[in-house]
Design a protein around this motif. Structure first.
Motif, PDB file in Angstrom:
ATOM      1  N   LEU A   1      -1.092  -1.255  -4.446  1.00  0.00           N
ATOM      2  CA  LEU A   1      -2.226  -0.366  -4.262  1.00  0.00           C
ATOM      3  C   LEU A   1      -1.704   1.059  -4.164  1.00  0.00           C
ATOM      4  O   LEU A   1      -0.982   1.399  -3.236  1.00  0.00           O
ATOM      5  N   THR A   2      -2.035   1.866  -5.163  1.00  0.00           N
ATOM      6  CA  THR A   2      -1.617   3.259  -5.282  1.00  0.00           C
ATOM      7  C   THR A   2      -0.175   3.476  -4.822  1.00  0.00           C
ATOM      8  O   THR A   2       0.107   4.280  -3.933  1.00  0.00           O
TER       9      THR A   2
ATOM     10  N   TRP B   1      -3.372  -0.856  -8.751  1.00  0.00           N
ATOM     11  CA  TRP B   1      -4.584  -0.051  -8.643  1.00  0.00           C
ATOM     12  C   TRP B   1      -4.220   1.413  -8.381  1.00  0.00           C
ATOM     13  O   TRP B   1      -3.347   1.702  -7.547  1.00  0.00           O
TER      14      TRP B   1
ATOM     15  N   LEU C   1      -7.609   4.064  -0.981  1.00  0.00           N
ATOM     16  CA  LEU C   1      -8.428   3.040  -1.635  1.00  0.00           C
ATOM     17  C   LEU C   1      -9.118   2.119  -0.644  1.00  0.00           C
ATOM     18  O   LEU C   1     -10.243   1.672  -0.877  1.00  0.00           O
TER      19      LEU C   1
ATOM     20  N   LEU D   1       0.831  -1.191   0.000  1.00  0.00           N
ATOM     21  CA  LEU D   1       0.000   0.000   0.000  1.00  0.00           C
ATOM     22  C   LEU D   1       0.870   1.247   0.000  1.00  0.00           C
ATOM     23  O   LEU D   1       1.774   1.375   0.834  1.00  0.00           O
TER      24      LEU D   1
ATOM     25  N   VAL E   1      -9.513  -6.845  -4.393  1.00  0.00           N
ATOM     26  CA  VAL E   1      -8.076  -7.083  -4.578  1.00  0.00           C
ATOM     27  C   VAL E   1      -7.763  -8.566  -4.445  1.00  0.00           C
ATOM     28  O   VAL E   1      -7.051  -9.145  -5.281  1.00  0.00           O
TER      29      VAL E   1
END
Length: 343
Positions: free
Chosen positions: A164-165, A288, A323, A140, A333
């Protein structure tokens, strides 16, 4: 006769000594040391003597079909997971372990932390917990440095990756100079200066960040402009409810230098490799990104994923940086990452 040269030399030495003392970060307050925070977490001992604290989620390890390691983001800790529902974890047979990255929470600091050491910590954690020859990895935000490092240094241990981002380094050589410069100039002046310090003078970062009169990171201060309304509402709630202060307290209890600032130096400093030079991986990689992310420029993320077609890119409309606040995103996810293994 006055010896001006000797006086000048003495003054210079005094100034250098004063400056060195001023910029030297305080020593971390190690968990379990005298006067330091207590050890409350389960920890493993690494080969170099450091400890990593971790927390387990999902089904029991011996019954799991899928074993996942989670790398938390900035201000996070082992107490963070991907917020997947217990039902999905049970249905898919997921065992997930989140750990305090070095210097965070109850994991010992690593003053020599690098991208490679991050990947090797993840590998040692997997071995200590007997996760098998391969495991999945979810990262993350700034924890993405652990995912990129693992893709580079321990690909033979990876079954699949979800970023994730993930935070971007503006100095990755493969970015077109004009594109990265445009994204850089859109940042707040304090963030621009923090990026400069991390890259060109990381030894100065603690001192710089402690000077209230200097422009510094809005991410650390919690004042970053968030164009996405859900992000802005969530941040306001986290401030008013005390959640942010509590998370920060857990994350930085051993000292902000070896948690937040060391993170910034590794992620935003000089990298040992360019991720865009990595060839196709033998495992699936998903990324993502929200199109209204106020922390990570979507323009750079799009370019990166265009350069690396082996990444399966998922851009979420009207979505920001946080997110995991969206209900069901953690389930999405897991199902996306594990779908080809779940058939």
């Amino acid at each position: 006769m006055v010896n001006y040269s000797a006086i000048a030399a003495s003054v210079a030495i005094g100034l250098v000594s004063w400056f060195y003392a001023a910029i030297k970060p305080p020593k971390p307050s190690l968990c379990g040391s005298e006067g330091g925070p207590p050890v409350t977490a389960t920890r493993i001992r690494l080969r170099d003597g450091r400890h990593l604290a971790y927390k387990e989620w999902g089904v029991p390890k011996n019954k799991a079909r899928f074993k996942i390691i989670f790398c938390h983001g900035f201000s996070g800790s082992r107490l963070d997971g991907i917020r997947a529902s217990p039902e999905s974890m049970e249905e898919l047979g997921v065992y997930l372990v989140s750990f305090d990255r070095p210097g965070y929470g109850e994991s010992d600091p690593n003053p020599r932390r690098s991208l490679k050491s991050t990947a090797l910590d993840i590998e040692e954690l997997s071995d200590a917990l007997e996760l098998g020859s391969k495991f999945f990895l979810i990262s993350l935000s700034i924890g993405g440095c652990g995912a990129w490092a693992s893709i580079k240094y321990i690909p033979e241990r990876i079954a699949g990756v979800a970023l994730l981002t993930p935070v971007i380094n503006y100095h990755w050589p493969s970015f077109p100079k004009k594109l990265s410069q445009e994204a850089y100039e859109q940042q707040h002046v304090g963030d621009q200066w923090s990026l400069r310090i991390c890259y060109y003078a990381p030894w100065l970062l603690h001192w710089w960040m402690s000077q209230s009169w200097l422009p510094s990171s809005t991410v650390v201060k919690g004042t970053t402009h968030l164009p996405n309304h859900r992000d802005a509402e969530y941040r306001e709630f986290s401030f008013s409810s005390g959640i942010r202060d509590e998370r920060r307290k857990v994350a930085t209890q051993q000292g902000i230098q070896e948690s937040y600032y060391r993170d910034m130096m590794v992620m935003l400093g000089k990298w040992e490799f360019d991720p865009m030079d990595i060839q196709k991986t033998p495992f699936p990689v998903h990324l993502w990104q929200g199109d209204e992310d106020g922390v990570v420029p979507v323009s750079l993320q799009r370019y990166l994923c265009q350069r690396l077609p082996w990444i399966q890119y998922h851009e979420l409309p009207m979505t920001g940086h946080y997110l995991l606040i969206d209900p069901g995103f953690g389930d999405l996810v897991l199902r996306t990452l594990l779908v080809e293994y779940s058939l």
